[in-house]
Design a protein around this motif. Structure first.
Motif, PDB file in Angstrom:
ATOM      1  N   PRO A   1      36.980  -1.641  39.635  1.00  0.00           N
ATOM      2  CA  PRO A   1      36.595  -1.066  38.589  1.00  0.00           C
ATOM      3  C   PRO A   1      36.150   0.385  38.965  1.00  0.00           C
TER       4      PRO A   1
ATOM      5  N   CYS B   1      40.279   2.437  38.831  1.00  0.00           N
ATOM      6  CA  CYS B   1      39.859   1.895  37.425  1.00  0.00           C
ATOM      7  C   CYS B   1      39.427   3.554  36.758  1.00  0.00           C
ATOM      8  N   MET B   2      38.594   4.405  37.437  1.00  0.00           N
ATOM      9  CA  MET B   2      37.655   5.222  37.111  1.00  0.00           C
ATOM     10  C   MET B   2      38.277   6.286  37.914  1.00  0.00           C
TER      11      MET B   2
ATOM     12  N   LEU C   1      41.735   6.960  35.825  1.00  0.00           N
ATOM     13  CA  LEU C   1      41.135   7.726  34.757  1.00  0.00           C
ATOM     14  C   LEU C   1      40.742   9.113  34.457  1.00  0.00           C
ATOM     15  N   ARG C   2      40.778   9.917  35.657  1.00  0.00           N
ATOM     16  CA  ARG C   2      40.128  11.132  35.555  1.00  0.00           C
ATOM     17  C   ARG C   2      41.114  11.189  36.287  1.00  0.00           C
TER      18      ARG C   2
ATOM     19  N   THR D   1      41.254   9.414  20.201  1.00  0.00           N
ATOM     20  CA  THR D   1      40.276   8.489  20.848  1.00  0.00           C
ATOM     21  C   THR D   1      40.978   7.130  20.649  1.00  0.00           C
TER      22      THR D   1
ATOM     23  N   ALA E   1      43.164   7.867  23.976  1.00  0.00           N
ATOM     24  CA  ALA E   1      42.051   7.116  25.178  1.00  0.00           C
ATOM     25  C   ALA E   1      41.929   6.106  25.538  1.00  0.00           C
ATOM     26  N   ALA E   2      41.766   5.204  24.532  1.00  0.00           N
ATOM     27  CA  ALA E   2      41.291   3.757  24.717  1.00  0.00           C
ATOM     28  C   ALA E   2      42.168   3.441  25.487  1.00  0.00           C
TER      29      ALA E   2
ATOM     30  N   LEU F   1      42.663   3.770  28.615  1.00  0.00           N
ATOM     31  CA  LEU F   1      41.328   2.795  29.894  1.00  0.00           C
ATOM     32  C   LEU F   1      42.101   1.763  30.328  1.00  0.00           C
ATOM     33  N   GLN F   2      42.724   0.969  28.705  1.00  0.00           N
ATOM     34  CA  GLN F   2      43.427  -0.138  29.035  1.00  0.00           C
ATOM     35  C   GLN F   2      44.601  -0.188  30.322  1.00  0.00           C
TER      36      GLN F   2
ATOM     37  N   SER G   1      43.137  -0.693  33.810  1.00  0.00           N
ATOM     38  CA  SER G   1      42.478  -1.268  33.951  1.00  0.00           C
ATOM     39  C   SER G   1      43.547  -1.702  34.727  1.00  0.00           C
TER      40      SER G   1
ATOM     41  N   GLU H   1      43.786  -3.445  38.245  1.00  0.00           N
ATOM     42  CA  GLU H   1      43.431  -4.809  38.546  1.00  0.00           C
ATOM     43  C   GLU H   1      44.709  -5.431  39.504  1.00  0.00           C
TER      44      GLU H   1
ATOM     45  N   ALA I   1      34.460   2.894  24.467  1.00  0.00           N
ATOM     46  CA  ALA I   1      35.524   2.178  24.358  1.00  0.00           C
ATOM     47  C   ALA I   1      35.570   1.365  26.126  1.00  0.00           C
TER      48      ALA I   1
ATOM     49  N   SER J   1      36.492  -2.144  29.183  1.00  0.00           N
ATOM     50  CA  SER J   1      37.763  -2.890  29.655  1.00  0.00           C
ATOM     51  C   SER J   1      37.175  -3.433  30.693  1.00  0.00           C
TER      52      SER J   1
ATOM     53  N   VAL K   1      37.254  -4.861  34.010  1.00  0.00           N
ATOM     54  CA  VAL K   1      37.909  -5.096  35.360  1.00  0.00           C
ATOM     55  C   VAL K   1      37.631  -6.378  36.261  1.00  0.00           C
TER      56      VAL K   1
ATOM     57  N   GLU L   1      33.514  -6.697  36.587  1.00  0.00           N
ATOM     58  CA  GLU L   1      32.706  -5.525  36.392  1.00  0.00           C
ATOM     59  C   GLU L   1      33.483  -4.664  35.126  1.00  0.00           C
TER      60      GLU L   1
ATOM     61  N   VAL M   1      34.673  -1.654  32.862  1.00  0.00           N
ATOM     62  CA  VAL M   1      33.899   0.492  32.623  1.00  0.00           C
ATOM     63  C   VAL M   1      33.926   0.933  31.412  1.00  0.00           C
TER      64      VAL M   1
ATOM     65  N   LEU N   1      34.272   3.759  28.546  1.00  0.00           N
ATOM     66  CA  LEU N   1      35.198   5.290  28.376  1.00  0.00           C
ATOM     67  C   LEU N   1      34.148   5.583  27.297  1.00  0.00           C
TER      68      LEU N   1
ATOM     69  N   LEU O   1      35.092   7.950  24.534  1.00  0.00           N
ATOM     70  CA  LEU O   1      36.430   8.178  23.946  1.00  0.00           C
ATOM     71  C   LEU O   1      36.627  10.176  23.697  1.00  0.00           C
TER      72      LEU O   1
ATOM     73  N   TYR P   1      33.264   8.428  31.814  1.00  0.00           N
ATOM     74  CA  TYR P   1      33.396   7.060  31.612  1.00  0.00           C
ATOM     75  C   TYR P   1      32.453   6.383  33.335  1.00  0.00           C
TER      76      TYR P   1
END
Lengths: 273, 92
Positions: free
Chosen positions: A209, A212-213, A216-217, A227, A230-231, A234-235, A238, A242, B16, B18, B20, B23, B25, B27, B29, B34
Protein backbone atom coordinates in the motif's frame (compact mmCIF):
# COMPACT_ATOMS: atom_id res chain seq x y z
CA UNK A 1 0.96 28.09 -37.21
CA UNK A 2 -2.75 27.48 -37.46
CA UNK A 3 -4.42 26.26 -34.32
CA UNK A 4 -6.06 22.87 -34.56
CA UNK A 5 -9.41 24.40 -33.80
CA UNK A 6 -10.99 26.89 -31.55
CA UNK A 7 -13.33 25.95 -28.79
CA UNK A 8 -14.59 26.71 -25.36
CA UNK A 9 -11.65 26.82 -22.97
CA UNK A 10 -12.16 25.19 -19.57
CA UNK A 11 -9.25 25.45 -17.11
CA UNK A 12 -8.79 22.07 -15.49
CA UNK A 13 -5.47 22.01 -13.69
CA UNK A 14 -2.37 23.93 -12.70
CA UNK A 15 0.75 22.71 -10.95
CA UNK A 16 1.07 26.04 -9.14
CA UNK A 17 4.41 26.62 -10.83
CA UNK A 18 3.35 28.05 -14.15
CA UNK A 19 1.91 25.02 -15.92
CA UNK A 20 -1.75 25.41 -16.85
CA UNK A 21 -3.87 22.78 -18.59
CA UNK A 22 -7.24 23.58 -20.11
CA UNK A 23 -9.74 21.46 -21.97
CA UNK A 24 -10.96 22.76 -25.31
CA UNK A 25 -12.96 19.66 -26.07
CA UNK A 26 -13.24 16.03 -25.11
CA UNK A 27 -9.92 15.11 -26.68
CA UNK A 28 -8.47 18.57 -27.20
CA UNK A 29 -6.29 20.25 -24.60
CA UNK A 30 -4.27 23.41 -24.22
CA UNK A 31 -1.08 23.23 -22.18
CA UNK A 32 0.43 26.58 -21.24
CA UNK A 33 3.89 26.98 -19.82
CA UNK A 34 3.53 30.45 -18.40
CA UNK A 35 5.79 32.96 -20.08
CA UNK A 36 7.29 30.31 -22.34
CA UNK A 37 4.77 28.87 -24.71
CA UNK A 38 1.44 27.21 -25.30
CA UNK A 39 0.64 23.92 -26.98
CA UNK A 40 -2.59 22.49 -28.22
CA UNK A 41 -2.89 18.73 -28.09
CA UNK A 42 -5.40 16.89 -30.22
CA UNK A 43 -5.43 13.40 -28.75
CA UNK A 44 -7.91 12.04 -31.28
CA UNK A 45 -5.75 13.06 -34.23
CA UNK A 46 -2.45 12.60 -32.39
CA UNK A 47 -1.34 16.14 -33.14
CA UNK A 48 0.63 18.67 -31.13
CA UNK A 49 0.54 22.27 -32.27
CA UNK A 50 2.56 25.01 -30.67
CA UNK A 51 1.73 28.67 -30.60
CA UNK A 52 3.70 30.80 -33.00
CA UNK A 53 3.41 33.85 -30.83
CA UNK A 54 5.92 32.91 -28.19
CA UNK A 55 9.64 32.63 -27.82
CA UNK A 56 10.59 29.13 -26.82
CA UNK A 57 14.15 30.28 -26.24
CA UNK A 58 15.51 27.90 -28.81
CA UNK A 59 15.19 24.27 -29.78
CA UNK A 60 16.49 22.96 -26.43
CA UNK A 61 13.49 24.34 -24.59
CA UNK A 62 11.15 23.10 -27.28
CA UNK A 63 12.66 19.60 -27.03
CA UNK A 64 12.33 19.65 -23.25
CA UNK A 65 8.71 20.77 -23.23
CA UNK A 66 7.63 18.28 -25.87
CA UNK A 67 9.55 15.18 -24.80
CA UNK A 68 9.77 15.69 -21.02
CA UNK A 69 6.47 17.42 -20.34
CA UNK A 70 3.97 16.68 -23.09
CA UNK A 71 4.75 13.21 -24.39
CA UNK A 72 4.57 11.52 -20.95
CA UNK A 73 1.20 13.19 -20.32
CA UNK A 74 -0.12 12.24 -23.73
CA UNK A 75 1.00 8.63 -23.27
CA UNK A 76 -0.75 8.63 -19.90
CA UNK A 77 -3.92 10.02 -21.48
CA UNK A 78 -3.80 7.17 -23.98
CA UNK A 79 -3.97 4.74 -21.06
CA UNK A 80 -0.32 4.03 -20.31
CA UNK A 81 0.86 4.10 -16.71
CA UNK A 82 3.62 6.71 -16.80
CA UNK A 83 5.74 7.46 -13.79
CA UNK A 84 8.05 10.31 -13.01
CA UNK A 85 11.01 8.01 -12.47
CA UNK A 86 14.46 7.17 -13.72
CA UNK A 87 14.82 3.71 -15.20
CA UNK A 88 18.02 1.68 -15.19
CA UNK A 89 18.74 -1.68 -16.79
CA UNK A 90 20.65 -4.46 -15.04
CA UNK A 91 20.92 -8.00 -16.41
CA UNK A 92 18.04 -7.51 -18.84
CA UNK A 93 15.66 -6.23 -16.14
CA UNK A 94 14.87 -2.67 -15.16
CA UNK A 95 14.64 -0.98 -11.82
CA UNK A 96 13.22 2.43 -11.09
CA UNK A 97 14.35 5.38 -9.03
CA UNK A 98 11.24 7.24 -7.92
CA UNK A 99 11.19 10.55 -6.12
CA UNK A 100 10.09 14.11 -6.29
CA UNK A 101 12.14 16.51 -8.39
CA UNK A 102 15.44 17.50 -6.89
CA UNK A 103 15.98 14.36 -4.82
CA UNK A 104 18.79 13.04 -7.01
CA UNK A 105 17.18 10.58 -9.43
CA UNK A 106 19.20 11.72 -12.40
CA UNK A 107 22.48 11.96 -10.52
CA UNK A 108 22.14 8.47 -9.10
CA UNK A 109 20.96 7.11 -12.44
CA UNK A 110 24.05 8.61 -14.09
CA UNK A 111 26.27 7.05 -11.41
CA UNK A 112 24.61 3.67 -11.98
CA UNK A 113 25.19 4.04 -15.71
CA UNK A 114 28.90 4.39 -14.99
CA UNK A 115 28.89 1.44 -12.59
CA UNK A 116 27.90 -1.39 -14.87
CA UNK A 117 24.21 -0.74 -15.37
CA UNK A 118 22.56 0.95 -18.33
CA UNK A 119 20.58 4.14 -18.07
CA UNK A 120 17.24 3.84 -19.84
CA UNK A 121 16.04 7.33 -19.00
CA UNK A 122 16.00 9.75 -16.10
CA UNK A 123 12.52 11.19 -16.13
CA UNK A 124 9.53 9.26 -17.42
CA UNK A 125 9.02 5.50 -17.33
CA UNK A 126 6.12 3.71 -18.98
CA UNK A 127 4.99 0.65 -17.06
CA UNK A 128 2.80 -2.11 -18.40
CA UNK A 129 1.30 -5.29 -17.03
CA UNK A 130 1.49 -8.32 -19.30
CA UNK A 131 0.74 -11.90 -18.30
CA UNK A 132 1.08 -11.06 -14.63
CA UNK A 133 4.47 -9.41 -14.98
CA UNK A 134 5.31 -5.72 -15.01
CA UNK A 135 7.51 -4.27 -17.73
CA UNK A 136 9.12 -0.86 -17.99
CA UNK A 137 10.57 1.34 -20.66
CA UNK A 138 11.57 4.96 -20.84
CA UNK A 139 10.09 7.59 -23.09
CA UNK A 140 13.64 8.19 -24.39
CA UNK A 141 17.18 7.83 -23.05
CA UNK A 142 17.15 11.17 -21.28
CA UNK A 143 19.74 12.43 -18.84
CA UNK A 144 19.53 15.99 -17.53
CA UNK A 145 21.89 17.18 -14.81
CA UNK A 146 22.77 20.34 -12.99
CA UNK A 147 26.33 21.50 -13.71
CA UNK A 148 27.78 20.26 -10.42
CA UNK A 149 26.33 16.78 -10.94
CA UNK A 150 27.46 16.79 -14.54
CA UNK A 151 30.98 17.67 -13.50
CA UNK A 152 31.10 15.21 -10.59
CA UNK A 153 29.43 12.19 -12.16
CA UNK A 154 29.85 12.36 -15.90
CA UNK A 155 32.83 14.63 -16.44
CA UNK A 156 33.32 17.35 -18.99
CA UNK A 157 34.17 15.02 -21.86
CA UNK A 158 30.53 14.02 -22.60
CA UNK A 159 28.88 16.57 -24.85
CA UNK A 160 25.87 18.31 -23.37
CA UNK A 161 23.57 21.17 -24.21
CA UNK A 162 21.18 23.33 -22.23
CA UNK A 163 18.00 21.52 -21.19
CA UNK A 164 15.93 24.70 -21.46
CA UNK A 165 16.67 28.39 -21.53
CA UNK A 166 15.07 28.88 -18.11
CA UNK A 167 16.98 26.10 -16.35
CA UNK A 168 20.61 25.55 -15.35
CA UNK A 169 20.26 21.85 -16.13
CA UNK A 170 22.06 20.42 -19.11
CA UNK A 171 20.88 17.56 -21.24
CA UNK A 172 23.45 15.04 -22.30
CA UNK A 173 23.52 14.42 -25.99
CA UNK A 174 22.09 10.99 -26.65
CA UNK A 175 24.66 8.25 -26.88
CA UNK A 176 24.98 5.68 -29.61
CA UNK A 177 23.45 2.82 -27.66
CA UNK A 178 20.35 1.42 -29.34
CA UNK A 179 16.98 2.22 -27.84
CA UNK A 180 15.56 -0.41 -25.52
CA UNK A 181 12.04 -1.75 -25.61
CA UNK A 182 10.02 -2.86 -22.61
CA UNK A 183 11.92 -5.08 -20.18
CA UNK A 184 10.79 -6.80 -16.97
CA UNK A 185 10.67 -4.52 -13.93
CA UNK A 186 12.60 -6.05 -11.03
CA UNK A 187 12.50 -3.39 -8.31
CA UNK A 188 11.41 0.09 -7.36
CA UNK A 189 13.50 2.36 -5.17
CA UNK A 190 11.78 5.39 -3.70
CA UNK A 191 14.43 7.95 -2.87
CA UNK A 192 14.18 9.14 0.72
CA UNK A 193 14.48 12.91 1.00
CA UNK A 194 18.03 14.15 1.35
CA UNK A 195 17.14 15.45 4.80
CA UNK A 196 16.39 11.89 5.94
CA UNK A 197 19.63 10.45 4.59
CA UNK A 198 21.79 8.62 7.04
CA UNK A 199 25.50 8.00 6.97
CA UNK A 200 25.19 4.76 5.07
CA UNK A 201 23.09 3.16 2.37
CA UNK A 202 19.98 1.34 3.52
CA UNK A 203 16.96 -0.24 1.90
CA UNK A 204 13.72 -0.03 3.85
CA UNK A 205 11.14 -2.46 2.44
CA UNK A 206 7.86 -0.78 1.55
CA UNK A 207 4.60 -2.60 2.02
CA UNK A 208 2.51 -2.68 -1.11
CA UNK A 209 0.00 0.00 0.00
CA UNK A 210 2.77 2.44 0.80
CA UNK A 211 4.51 1.64 -2.48
CA UNK A 212 1.19 2.17 -4.27
CA UNK A 213 0.77 5.63 -2.75
CA UNK A 214 4.34 6.57 -3.66
CA UNK A 215 3.68 5.55 -7.24
CA UNK A 216 0.38 7.44 -7.36
CA UNK A 217 2.15 10.60 -6.27
CA UNK A 218 4.51 10.38 -9.24
CA UNK A 219 2.13 9.58 -12.07
CA UNK A 220 1.76 11.74 -15.15
CA UNK A 221 -1.68 12.83 -16.34
CA UNK A 222 -2.76 15.16 -19.08
CA UNK A 223 -6.16 15.75 -17.49
CA UNK A 224 -5.92 15.27 -13.72
CA UNK A 225 -9.62 16.15 -13.45
CA UNK A 226 -10.58 13.07 -15.46
CA UNK A 227 -11.93 10.85 -12.70
CA UNK A 228 -12.19 7.72 -14.83
CA UNK A 229 -8.52 7.91 -15.72
CA UNK A 230 -7.63 8.67 -12.11
CA UNK A 231 -9.40 5.49 -11.03
CA UNK A 232 -7.49 3.58 -13.69
CA UNK A 233 -4.19 4.98 -12.40
CA UNK A 234 -5.09 3.76 -8.93
CA UNK A 235 -5.65 0.24 -10.26
CA UNK A 236 -2.42 0.41 -12.26
CA UNK A 237 -0.42 1.59 -9.25
CA UNK A 238 -1.94 -1.15 -7.09
CA UNK A 239 -1.12 -3.84 -9.62
CA UNK A 240 2.50 -2.69 -9.90
CA UNK A 241 2.91 -2.34 -6.14
CA UNK A 242 1.63 -5.85 -5.55
CA UNK A 243 3.98 -7.40 -8.07
CA UNK A 244 7.24 -5.48 -7.81
CA UNK A 245 9.32 -5.24 -4.63
CA UNK A 246 9.75 -1.66 -3.47
CA UNK A 247 12.18 -0.07 -1.06
CA UNK A 248 12.81 3.34 0.37
CA UNK A 249 16.42 4.07 -0.40
CA UNK A 250 18.34 6.12 2.15
CA UNK A 251 21.77 7.28 1.05
CA UNK A 252 24.13 10.16 1.67
CA UNK A 253 24.03 12.95 -0.91
CA UNK A 254 27.77 13.06 -1.32
CA UNK A 255 29.38 12.90 -4.75
CA UNK A 256 32.46 11.25 -3.23
CA UNK A 257 30.28 8.31 -2.15
CA UNK A 258 28.10 7.95 -5.23
CA UNK A 259 30.06 4.98 -6.58
CA UNK A 260 29.56 3.23 -3.24
CA UNK A 261 25.83 3.98 -3.34
CA UNK A 262 25.56 2.74 -6.92
CA UNK A 263 27.38 -0.49 -6.01
CA UNK A 264 25.03 -1.07 -3.08
CA UNK A 265 21.97 -0.54 -5.29
CA UNK A 266 23.29 -2.94 -7.91
CA UNK A 267 24.05 -5.54 -5.25
CA UNK A 268 20.49 -5.21 -3.99
CA UNK A 269 19.09 -5.60 -7.50
CA UNK A 270 21.28 -8.64 -8.14
CA UNK A 271 20.07 -10.24 -4.91
CA UNK A 272 16.46 -9.75 -5.97
CA UNK A 273 16.93 -11.51 -9.29
CA UNK B 1 -21.07 12.56 16.36
CA UNK B 2 -21.95 9.22 17.88
CA UNK B 3 -24.91 9.14 15.52
CA UNK B 4 -22.46 8.52 12.70
CA UNK B 5 -22.19 4.95 13.93
CA UNK B 6 -25.90 4.39 13.62
CA UNK B 7 -26.32 6.03 10.23
CA UNK B 8 -25.84 4.32 6.91
CA UNK B 9 -22.90 5.59 4.90
CA UNK B 10 -21.65 4.68 1.48
CA UNK B 11 -18.46 5.39 -0.44
CA UNK B 12 -18.61 8.82 -2.05
CA UNK B 13 -18.90 9.02 -5.81
CA UNK B 14 -15.56 10.84 -5.69
CA UNK B 15 -13.78 7.93 -4.00
CA UNK B 16 -12.00 5.06 -5.70
CA UNK B 17 -10.63 2.15 -3.72
CA UNK B 18 -8.12 -0.52 -4.48
CA UNK B 19 -7.25 -3.53 -2.35
CA UNK B 20 -3.50 -3.87 -2.00
CA UNK B 21 -2.69 -6.96 0.03
CA UNK B 22 -4.70 -6.83 3.25
CA UNK B 23 -5.02 -3.10 3.06
CA UNK B 24 -6.76 -0.56 0.88
CA UNK B 25 -5.66 2.57 -0.89
CA UNK B 26 -8.35 5.21 -1.36
CA UNK B 27 -8.07 7.93 -3.94
CA UNK B 28 -10.21 11.03 -4.00
CA UNK B 29 -10.75 11.32 -7.72
CA UNK B 30 -11.17 15.07 -7.83
CA UNK B 31 -8.50 16.28 -5.43
CA UNK B 32 -6.05 13.49 -6.21
CA UNK B 33 -5.49 12.97 -2.50
CA UNK B 34 -4.84 9.40 -1.48
CA UNK B 35 -5.21 7.55 1.80
CA UNK B 36 -4.05 4.21 3.12
CA UNK B 37 -6.39 2.06 5.18
CA UNK B 38 -5.02 -0.66 7.41
CA UNK B 39 -6.72 -4.01 7.81
CA UNK B 40 -9.29 -2.67 10.30
CA UNK B 41 -10.00 0.40 8.19
CA UNK B 42 -10.42 -1.90 5.23
CA UNK B 43 -12.99 -3.94 7.16
CA UNK B 44 -15.01 -0.83 7.94
CA UNK B 45 -14.73 0.42 4.38
CA UNK B 46 -15.97 -2.89 3.02
CA UNK B 47 -18.81 -2.90 5.54
CA UNK B 48 -19.93 0.54 4.40
CA UNK B 49 -19.81 -0.60 0.80
CA UNK B 50 -21.96 -3.58 1.70
CA UNK B 51 -24.56 -1.35 3.33
CA UNK B 52 -23.73 -2.39 6.88
CA UNK B 53 -24.23 0.01 9.77
CA UNK B 54 -20.91 1.24 11.21
CA UNK B 55 -22.10 0.22 14.69
CA UNK B 56 -22.57 -3.36 13.48
CA UNK B 57 -19.18 -3.35 11.79
CA UNK B 58 -17.57 -2.08 15.00
CA UNK B 59 -19.25 -4.85 16.99
CA UNK B 60 -17.95 -7.47 14.55
CA UNK B 61 -14.43 -6.05 14.70
CA UNK B 62 -14.45 -5.88 18.50
CA UNK B 63 -15.43 -9.53 18.60
CA UNK B 64 -12.97 -10.70 15.93
CA UNK B 65 -10.02 -8.79 17.38
CA UNK B 66 -11.04 -9.37 21.00
CA UNK B 67 -11.03 -5.65 21.78
CA UNK B 68 -13.34 -3.60 24.04
CA UNK B 69 -16.34 -2.43 22.05
CA UNK B 70 -16.12 1.10 23.43
CA UNK B 71 -12.60 1.49 22.15
CA UNK B 72 -13.40 0.10 18.71
CA UNK B 73 -16.41 2.39 18.45
CA UNK B 74 -14.29 5.37 19.41
CA UNK B 75 -11.73 4.50 16.72
CA UNK B 76 -14.44 3.79 14.17
CA UNK B 77 -16.09 7.13 14.89
CA UNK B 78 -12.83 9.01 14.37
CA UNK B 79 -12.26 7.04 11.19
CA UNK B 80 -15.72 7.85 9.83
CA UNK B 81 -15.29 11.52 10.67
CA UNK B 82 -11.99 11.51 8.80
CA UNK B 83 -13.55 9.85 5.76
CA UNK B 84 -16.47 12.29 5.79
CA UNK B 85 -14.19 15.29 6.19
CA UNK B 86 -12.28 14.22 3.08
CA UNK B 87 -15.47 13.61 1.10
CA UNK B 88 -14.78 9.90 0.82
CA UNK B 89 -18.14 8.80 2.25
CA UNK B 90 -21.63 10.20 2.08
CA UNK B 91 -24.90 9.41 3.80
CA UNK B 92 -27.12 6.87 2.14
Amino acid sequence: MRPISTGRRRPIWSDGQGLFISALGEQLFEVEFSGIGTFRIDCARKLIHCSDAVDFGGSDTFHHLVFDQLVPRIRAHEGAFVLHAAAVLRSEAAFLLVGVSGQGKSTLAAALDRSGAELLGDDAAVLALAEGAVTARSIYRSLRLLPDSLQAVVGPERPSQPMAHYSAKRRLVEDARPARGAVPLAAIFVLAPAGEAGEGVSFEPLQAPEACMNLLRETFALDPSDTARAATRLQQASAVAERVPAFRLHYPRDYARLAEVAAAVLDKVDMLR
Amino acid sequence: MTSMLSERWKPSAQAAASRVGDETVLLHLVSGTYFGLDAVGTRIWQALGAGQLPADAAADIAKDFDQPLARVEEDALAFLADLAEHDLIERE
